[in-house]
Motif scaffolding. Structure first.
Motif, mmCIF file in Angstrom:
data_model
loop_
_atom_site.group_PDB
_atom_site.id
_atom_site.type_symbol
_atom_site.label_atom_id
_atom_site.label_comp_id
_atom_site.label_asym_id
_atom_site.label_seq_id
_atom_site.Cartn_x
_atom_site.Cartn_y
_atom_site.Cartn_z
ATOM 1 N N PHE A 38 -9.964 -44.506 -1.483
ATOM 2 C CA PHE A 38 -10.141 -43.144 -1.302
ATOM 3 C C PHE A 38 -10.428 -42.446 -0.052
ATOM 4 C CE2 PHE A 38 -12.343 -39.066 -1.691
ATOM 5 C CZ PHE A 38 -11.313 -38.093 -2.262
ATOM 6 N N GLU A 88 -6.924 -35.715 -7.130
ATOM 7 C CA GLU A 88 -6.281 -34.741 -6.228
ATOM 8 C C GLU A 88 -6.966 -33.436 -5.899
ATOM 9 O OE1 GLU A 88 -2.727 -33.691 -8.651
ATOM 10 O OE2 GLU A 88 -1.939 -35.881 -8.674
ATOM 11 N N THR A 123 -14.119 -31.327 -1.527
ATOM 12 C CA THR A 123 -14.836 -32.599 -1.175
ATOM 13 C C THR A 123 -15.956 -32.562 -2.022
ATOM 14 O OG1 THR A 123 -14.037 -32.154 1.039
ATOM 15 C CG2 THR A 123 -15.648 -33.842 0.669
ATOM 16 N N GLN A 132 -2.371 -42.043 6.724
ATOM 17 C CA GLN A 132 -2.741 -42.273 5.436
ATOM 18 C C GLN A 132 -2.332 -43.524 4.883
ATOM 19 O OE1 GLN A 132 -4.877 -40.390 3.840
ATOM 20 N NE2 GLN A 132 -5.017 -41.444 2.034
ATOM 21 N N THR A 173 -8.897 -38.758 2.116
ATOM 22 C CA THR A 173 -7.852 -38.092 2.558
ATOM 23 C C THR A 173 -7.867 -37.917 4.122
ATOM 24 O OG1 THR A 173 -9.118 -36.056 2.218
ATOM 25 C CG2 THR A 173 -7.867 -36.701 0.605
ATOM 26 N N SER A 225 -10.124 -33.448 -5.320
ATOM 27 C CA SER A 225 -10.875 -33.875 -4.041
ATOM 28 C C SER A 225 -10.368 -33.546 -2.776
ATOM 29 C CB SER A 225 -11.301 -35.217 -4.410
ATOM 30 O OG SER A 225 -12.065 -35.334 -5.523
ATOM 31 N N ALA A 226 -9.060 -33.660 -2.478
ATOM 32 C CA ALA A 226 -8.542 -33.553 -1.439
ATOM 33 C C ALA A 226 -8.624 -31.847 -0.963
ATOM 34 C CB ALA A 226 -7.042 -33.511 -1.428
ATOM 35 N N ASP A 279 -16.575 -37.883 1.578
ATOM 36 C CA ASP A 279 -15.676 -38.757 1.056
ATOM 37 C C ASP A 279 -15.859 -40.251 1.072
ATOM 38 O OD1 ASP A 279 -13.848 -36.714 0.377
ATOM 39 O OD2 ASP A 279 -12.245 -37.022 1.729
#
Length: 1602
Positions: A1056, A1008, A1014, A1145, A1058, A1010-1011, A1094
């Motif tokens: 993965f 979470e 980065t 998404q 976003t 990482s959203a 990402d």
């Protein structure tokens, strides 16, 4: 109606004095004074006809006895009125009525002295009110009096008075903000100006007088009110002629300021009105007119010629159209008008002379409006259009352009969103606007004369340094500046400005962008600096502003270019204007400059020789090191071959003073402390920066030679370090910084043997004595002595030295020197056994006779020193826990257990680590994390709760850190190594206790995070994949069991990614653009690629899966389990209620699932496919996006090709009902189109081919057009296979098949059917794609997403798999790249319109024949300033006509209907809108429909219970109450004639008008209907009646008005 009232009064009594006295009695009210005004007007008419001899005397009585006292009372009241005062709006109405009545009295009295006396008194009040705060109400009353009596003053006799009134009114109008200022501008000044003479000259003189910037709005308000006098049309200017505004440059500059800089639409509208009137007046007069611009040879601001009348009219018509269109702020309306802007430039430049015919400032007003727009798309369009000017035409030079570039253009360029990619542009291809900026600046500077280049570029660079810039704009501005052709334009001031820009680049956290900008700025300096005007010391000071670790790294192409530039200009550099820092007269030789620089650096000034001086600044050391290395490399480039001896001689030439000083450190104890510090700083900086970056490191000669020279002084340096660190010579707070310097030197010298491969380095010799002395000092300070400052400083120094020894031993633990001479561990063992963990350094107590009082005052900052002390303790403990053999001697037999508290009681050690984390700052926790990494695996099984507490506290620290390069990422890496250690994961999985679930929670929390940050998940997944693939010590794949236990990590990594915000995507794009520059940008060489995008999470997961061995049972089970979980995730997303639109998404996650399944497919056997084939086929029935369909079809084809046993299940897919299949049958028909691949492994092909043909024929008759097309493609492909294999058994179907195919091929005409048939055949999936030959990672992750139209964020370039070296490529690396022509295709889809089929139409049209234009209501004449007009609130200030229509909407409930009605009423000029509550104005739905109309329309609140009384009141005032309702006696709208005073009553949305109110209506009007629906929406009904009322009123006045 007013006339009728006056006649009725006069009919009751023919003596006007009686009537006037009667009206003057009683309480003054607006209605009473208005009636008095109407009566006086009627008496004026009688007086004009010669009647009424007593009227003058009666008028004087009314003025002196009633009106003047009334106005005095109103003037005396300040603006902050008490509660008993009447509200502001009735008071303004009373004031205006009294003023109008007073003017009638002045006319009737026939005596100018009365008007003059009243004007004198009011002028005194006006001046007094303007000087006293809070008396704005008095100013307002005074303005009303002056506006009333001003026209009665005599131009000649009262000229001075008129002039003074005009000056006071103008000052109030231009400086004020209140109602009085608005009245002065809108009423008084126009009234005075119409009389001409001294008043008009005074007003005009004040308007055109030079002044400060001020506000342009009031000035334009006055000008527009006086437009009839200043811009008179033929036949309008009666009497004395006024000034001609067209000939005044100040007037045109004011108009331009209103057009370009005004923030409110009303001011811009006034400016356009003045411009339009000036053009119309010029065309009607037909007289030549010229207004100079004030420039020597510049064009006129405005001119007119009858010979050029048509061209000028067309120019100004297009110009005003463009400015009006820009008010709409809508790009789809504005873009078609922009070609007219090109025509404006064509018309404004003379074809013969190439000079400006019309002043370019008019064009720049258009660009300013676009650039300052709130619509970012419009601003970008404006910037792009301006940057493209010089591409299509050569424009004459103008100072206005340079000012515009440095001002508004650069302000607009500071917006990062302008630099985004264009639709369809590939990631990393660069910003289109950035490239245009680069071309524009190079072209524009090339056109400038040499004498103007310097000033323009200097101002440009100073503008860059004058504000804070985001990373993206400063990068592209720097790149554009670097693209300017080489010229000698910048001197010392320009170089200093460039240095200021470098400071701006340091403000961003985007390291790669920051480094690239520095590279471009250095290029700009080399291109633009005039070396004859700057000295080598100026250049060196500029170079030290660059960060060598980000841009100017040795060995890069930028370094080489700088060396060549220095070599080429070595003899051209100027001398310093003042005595430079080197103290000697500077020569032009680089070598001489560097030699003197080093000599001066080593020589310490006399005032710096004290023992208590502070550490010198590192900047001087960086300067010396940089210039030494540059000079050496410049000298090396003077020859084409390598000369080691020459390089060594040059190095000695420069460094002999430094080496001599270093050689004396160990033997000369009296060297000045400042000098030793400088020498050691220079030594450290040289050793750190001499190593070249990139490929040139292998051939470098300088680094080995420098290390050899330093090695000659290493023994002396080592002795000096040992003495300073061990003999109590460091005793002040400043000495702690000196201690850090010594330890840095110690670490650098200890690393030299590793670089050179030598043995017995002198610095290694001092490791044992340094360690022993440090331990001794730590033991001595524990003996109960008073903790003085000197003792505590020495204790901190000893602990830091001990930590440094541990770090050096850890780094060089395998060296022969340490193995040959292991140090004695006795003292260390005793110290560490007695040393409490996390012992804090006590704050020193002040000494009684301290010789350094300033040092004792430093103790309040002791926290930083104490934290460093704790940090050093844990650094030592971390080393001892990891490498106990290094400090503990080996005994005979088995190694004894070390007697260390950390190993004897690990629980206490871990608890002490938790305590340390509570006191240490975030940048000092790394050694504690390392100790935890060693302790937790030992304790997890026995003390799980303590370990979980360690997890929680460590994660709390990480989650609260900011995203900084130097703190966050090292701590995150240490945290991941500690919590996700292989042993920890294994033990936690076996226990399945708190730790196991807490680790999984932390894993999901990191995902979470990482959203927002980065790269966090990248660190986690890379560490885990690396550790899981490493074999266990016994040779088994023991650690891989963690992959199965924590398979959620790999699952989340596979999908993965976003959906980035626009600003995040922009940063990613620009970083990719810089990376694609490769070695051409030095930042790519010196800055390590952190791989935090990402994409690298999925790259890591895919490479991890590719490295698995399907012959391993555990690996195979893991892959199968992952595949099942991927299918479950895909089903979960498909069943979600969230709409799965393209590139959402949900779409991306499903796309990634099928990509990974394709990667795993070769590892699947038939048994496993038996378990998942139904799920795969079921996915084909779901309505998916195109990209997902392609992956599903591809994997089905591969399954059927490899395992034909699944063909029966595939045939079953065609057996479902058509309602279930619908268009999803196209997925299975697309599989049939690759039947040649599927049947390769079939021994009996006939039955399969026949079945395929029958199905294709069957679905070729579907009602759905797309299904028929897919079926025909499949039929064509399968039939082609049959003909190739010469299947005679299927000849019975030949006629039907050939007939079907020939029919579609021979479809007549060029309709959609024929086009779509051709498109689907040419589509890549049917024409080019080969399921077997195209099976590779590039096709899966880059080619197919690109061809399927996925957003560029989903394209993973294949080179990222190669760049990700944290995992090896494995045996299947040859399957990474595609070897077919599929990679060359461009995206396109048969079901869509041809890309670009109409894309060029708009561009090819140079000018649109007609464009959309928003109607902006504005009368061609000036705003009506008649004193009798009762201005109604803000709407009247617009100068628009106000009708007598009142719309009553109190019964309406919905804010949307009210908002729409408000907008309609304002557009058609209704007098007022009545609502049930004024609170509706703040409703968002109301505001969305009204679009600010409520600001310009009077709103009245009448609640529904009060409606009956309100309607009776309006009927008494003469209004006709009209109900919009269908009743038995209602009149059709087409048959009804609206009275001027009309009131429309609208009903409720559901119930209409209540029966009780219908009885009060004068008439009901209904709208004739033709349809079945019973009624219209109430807003629509109201709008129809409002328009019909407006149409009828316009018709009565003689036609519609603009």
């Amino acid at each position: 109606m007013e006339w009728v009232l006056a006649e009725a009064l006069l009919g009751q009594s023919r003596d006007p004095r009686v009537l006037l006295r009667t009206l003057c009695r009683g309480e003054a009210s607006a209605e009473r004074v208005e009636t008095l005004h109407f009566l006086l007007q009627r008496l004026e008419d009688e007086a004009a006809r010669g009647g009424g001899d007593a009227l003058p005397e009666a008028a004087r009585e009314v003025a002196a006895g009633y009106l003047v006292p009334l106005l005095r009372r109103l003037r005396a009241r300040p603006a902050g009125a008490p509660d008993s005062a009447p509200p502001a709006r009735p008071r303004r109405r009373l004031l205006r009525a009294a003023g109008a009545a007073l003017r009638s009295c002045a006319r009737l009295a026939g005596g100018p002295p009365l008007a003059a006396a009243l004007a004198e008194e009011a002028l005194r009040d006006l001046l007094a009110a303007g000087a006293v705060p809070g008396l704005e109400g008095g100013a307002e009353a005074a303005v009303e009096v002056l506006a009333a009596v001003g026209p009665c003053l005599r131009p000649r006799e009262d000229g001075p008075l008129l002039q003074r009134v005009a000056e006071a009114a103008l000052a109030l109008a231009l400086a004020g903000d209140g109602e009085a200022a608005a009245l002065a501008a809108g009423r008084l000044l126009p009234a005075l100006g119409r009389g001409g003479g001294a008043a008009l000259r005074a007003v005009w003189g004040g308007l055109v007088a030079p002044s400060g910037p001020g506000r342009v709005g009031p000035r334009l308000q006055v000008l527009s009110a006086l437009a009839e006098r200043l811009l008179p049309a033929p036949g309008e200017g009666e009497g004395e002629a006024g000034p001609d505004a067209r000939r005044c440059a100040r007037f045109w500059r004011t108009v331009q300021a209103g057009l370009a800089d005004a923030e409110d639409a009303l001011t811009r509208k006034r400016a356009r009105y003045l411009l339009q009137r000036a053009v119309e007046v010029s065309a009607e007069q037909g007289v030549p007119c010229t207004c100079g611009s004030g420039e020597a040879n510049g064009p006129s601001l405005f001119w007119w010629s009858e010979e050029k009348k048509d061209e000028l009219l067309k120019f100004w018509e297009n110009y005003i159209l463009i400015m009006e269109t820009l008010e709409g702020n809508q790009i789809h309306v504005i873009k078609p008008v922009l070609p007219k802007l090109n025509n404006l430039f064509d018309s404004a430049v003379s074809e013969g002379t190439g000079r400006w015919l019309l002043h370019p400032s008019w064009h720049l007003c258009v660009y300013k409006r676009m650039l300052e727009s709130e619509n970012k798309i419009l601003a970008k369009e404006g910037v792009t259009h301006f940057l493209q000017l010089h591409e299509a035409r050569v424009l004459p030079l103008s100072p206005e352009f340079s000012e515009f570039i440095i001002g508004p253009l650069m302000d607009a360029l500071s917006e990062s969103s302008l630099y985004g990619r264009s639709p369809g542009q590939q990631i990393g291809s660069g910003s289109p606007l950035g490239l245009k900026l680069q071309s524009f600046l190079a072209a524009y500077v090339s056109l400038l004369p040499e004498e103007l280049k310097s000033s323009f570029l200097l101002k440009f660079i100073q503008k860059m340094s004058s504000r804070h810039w985001c990373a993206v704009p400063i990068l592209f501005l720097s790149k554009a500046l670097a693209s300017v052709p080489r010229c000698k334009a910048l001197g010392l001031e320009g170089l200093l400005a460039l240095r200021g820009v470098l400071q701006c680049t340091m403000a961003t956290h985007q390291i790669l962008l920051r480094g690239a900008a520095q590279c471009h700025l250095l290029h700009a300096a080399m291109n633009l600096v005039n070396v004859e005007e700057v000295s080598l010391s100026d250049i060196s000071a500029f170079l030290t502003s660059l960060r060598q670790e980000e841009s100017l790294g040795r060995g890069t192409s930028l370094w080489t270019e700088l060396c060549d530039w220095l070599r080429a200009n070595e003899s051209c550099f100027g001398r310093p204007s003042t005595c430079g820092s080197i103290g000697l007269q500077e020569t032009c030789s680089l070598n001489a400059y560097v030699k003197s620089l080093v000599q001066e650096y080593i020589t310490s000034p006399a005032w710096e020789t004290g023992e208590n001086c502070r550490m010198p600044d590192w900047a001087e050391a960086r300067l010396v090191a940089l210039m030494v290395l540059l000079a050496v490399d410049v000298e090396g480039r003077k020859t084409h071959h390598s000369e080691r001896q020459r390089t060594q001689n040059v190095l000695r030439l420069f460094l002999d003073p430094l080496l001599d000083a270093l050689a004396k450190l160990g033997s000369n104890a009296y060297l000045p402390l400042r000098k030793t510090d400088r020498c050691l700083q220079a030594l450290v900086t040289l050793l750190r920066t001499c190593s070249p970056k990139g490929a040139s490191a292998r051939d470098d000669e300088v680094s080995p030679l420098l290390q050899d020279l330093v090695a000659s002084a290493a023994e002396s340096i080592s002795d000096f370090l040992l003495r300073r660190l061990t003999l109590n010579e460091l005793s002040t707070v400043a000495d702690l910084d000196r201690c850090q310097l010594y330890l840095q030197v110690f670490a650098e010298l200890a690393g030299l043997p590793g670089k050179r491969g030598e043995r017995g380095s002198p610095v290694l010799r001092i490791i044992s004595p340094l360690r022993d002395a440090s331990i001794r000092h730590l033991q001595d300070t524990d003996s109960g002595l008073v903790p003085t400052l000197g003792r505590q400083v020495q204790r901190a120094v000893s602990m830091a030295a001990l930590a440094a020894v541990c770090e050096v031993c850890e780094a060089l633990g395998q060296t022969p020197e340490l193995q040959r001479d292991p140090p004695d561990a006795g003292p260390a063992e005793r110290l560490l056994a007695a040393l409490p963990l996390s012992q804090r350094l006590q704050k020193p107590q002040p000494e009684e006779q301290s010789s350094l009082p300033e040092e004792s005052s430093s103790s309040p900052g002791w926290g930083r020193i104490a934290a460093q002390y704790v940090h050093d303790q844990w650094a030592c403990l971390s080393f001892l826990l990891k490498e106990p053999h290094t400090l503990l001697p080996a005994s005979e037999g088995a190694p004894p257990d070390p007697v260390l508290p950390a190993t004897q009681t690990p629980v206490r050690t871990l608890q002490a680590a938790l305590a340390a984390l509570t006191v240490l700052p975030s940048d000092r926790v790394l050694p504690v994390f390392r100790c935890m990494k060693l302790l937790v695996p030992q304790l997890l099984a026995s003390s799980e709760s303590v370990c979980v507490e360690a997890f929680d506290m460590a994660w709390k620290i990480i989650s609260t850190l900011s995203n900084t390069q130097l703190v966050f990422w090292p701590n995150l890496k240490a945290f991941v190594q500690f919590v996700f250690d292989t042993q920890v994961l294994t033990i936690a999985a076996k226990l399945k206790g708190q730790a196991y679930f807490r680790i999984k929670e932390i894993m999901h929390e990191m995902i979470e995070m990482s959203a927002v940050k980065t790269g966090v998940f990248n660190t986690l997944v890379t560490h885990c994949c690396q550790s899981w693939l490493v074999p266990a010590p016994d040779g088994s794949q023991g650690s891989f069991s963690n992959a199965a236990n924590y398979s959620e990590l790999v699952l989340e990594a596979c999908v993965f990614g976003t959906v980035f915000r626009r600003d995040q995507r922009l940063i990613q794009d620009v970083q990719t653009f810089i990376e694609n520059l490769g070695h051409d940008c030095a930042a790519n060489v010196v800055i390590e690629n952190t791989k935090r995008e990402d994409h690298y999470v999925r790259v890591c997961a895919v490479k991890f899966l590719c490295l698995l061995d399907d012959s391993s049972v555990s690996h195979k089970a893991f892959m199968e389990d992952l595949a099942i979980k991927l299918l479950e995730k895909e089903a979960l997303v498909s069943s979600s209620r969230t709409r799965c639109y393209v590139n959402s998404q949900q779409h991306r996650v499903k796309n990634r699932v099928w990509q990974v399944l394709l990667v795993l497919f070769p590892r699947f056997d038939q048994n496993f496919l038996n378990r998942i084939i139904d799920k795969i086929l079921q996915a084909g029935f779901i309505n998916n996006q195109a990209s997902i369909k392609y992956y599903i079809e591809w994997i089905i084809i591969l399954i059927l090709h490899k395992f034909p046993q699944f063909l029966p299940k595939f045939w079953d897919c065609f057996s479902c009902g058509e309602d279930n299949l619908k268009t999803s049958i196209c997925t299975f028909l697309a599989v049939l189109s690759h039947w040649d691949i599927i049947t390769q492994n079939l021994t009996e092909k006939t039955l399969a081919l026949k079945q395929a043909l029958v199905l294709a024929l069957q679905w070729g008759c579907s009602h759905n057009f797309s299904v028929r097309l897919y079926a025909l493609v499949a039929l064509n492909k399968v039939w082609g296979v049959c003909k190739t294999l010469q299947m005679g058994e299927l000849d019975a179907l030949a006629s039907v098949i050939e007939s079907s195919l020939s029919q579609v091929e021979s479809t007549p005409g060029a309709g959609n059917a024929k086009k779509n048939w051709q498109r689907i055949q040419d589509h890549f999936f049917f024409a080019t794609f080969h399921p077997l030959r195209d099976y590779c990672l590039e096709t899966i992750f880059h080619i197919l997403p690109r061809l399927a139209g996925l957003v560029e964020d989903e394209w993973i370039a294949i080179d990222k798999f190669a760049k990700f070296t944290d995992l090896p490529s494995g045996a299947g690396a040859h399957r990474y790249l595609s070897a077919t022509q599929l990679r060359e295709l461009r995206p396109g889809d048969w079901a869509q319109q041809d890309a670009g089929a109409r894309s060029g139409e708009a561009d090819e049209q140079s000018e649109w024949t007609d464009v959309q234009k928003k109607i902006l209501p504005w009368r061609h004449s000036a705003p009506d300033a008649d004193l009798e007009l009762l201005l109604q609130d803000r709407a009247a200030k617009l100068g628009k006509a106000i009708s007598r229509l009142i719309v009553v909407a109190s019964l309406i409930d919905k804010p949307t209907n009210l908002g729409g009605l408000c907008r309609t009423c304002e557009v058609f000029g209704a007098a007022a809108l009545v609502v049930g509550s004024l609170q509706c104005v703040s409703d968002k739905q109301f505001q969305q429909l009204s679009v600010s109309a409520e600001q310009w329309l009077p709103l009245v609140e009448v609640k529904p219970p009060q409606l009956a009384g309100y309607l009776r009141q309006k009927q008494a005032e003469g209004y006709t109450v009209i109900g919009v309702e269908q009743t038995a006696r209602s009149t059709a709208l087409t048959q009804y004639c609206f009275p001027e005073r009309s009131l429309l009553l609208l009903g409720n949305e559901r119930e209409g008008i209540p029966a009780g109110l219908i009885q009060q209506l004068d008439v009901c009007v209904e709208i004739p209907q033709q349809g079945i629906t019973r009624s219209l929406n109430v807003h629509v009904s109201g709008a129809l009646l409002v328009w019909e009322y407006t149409r009828q009123q316009l018709h009565r006045r003689g036609g519609p008005q603009a």
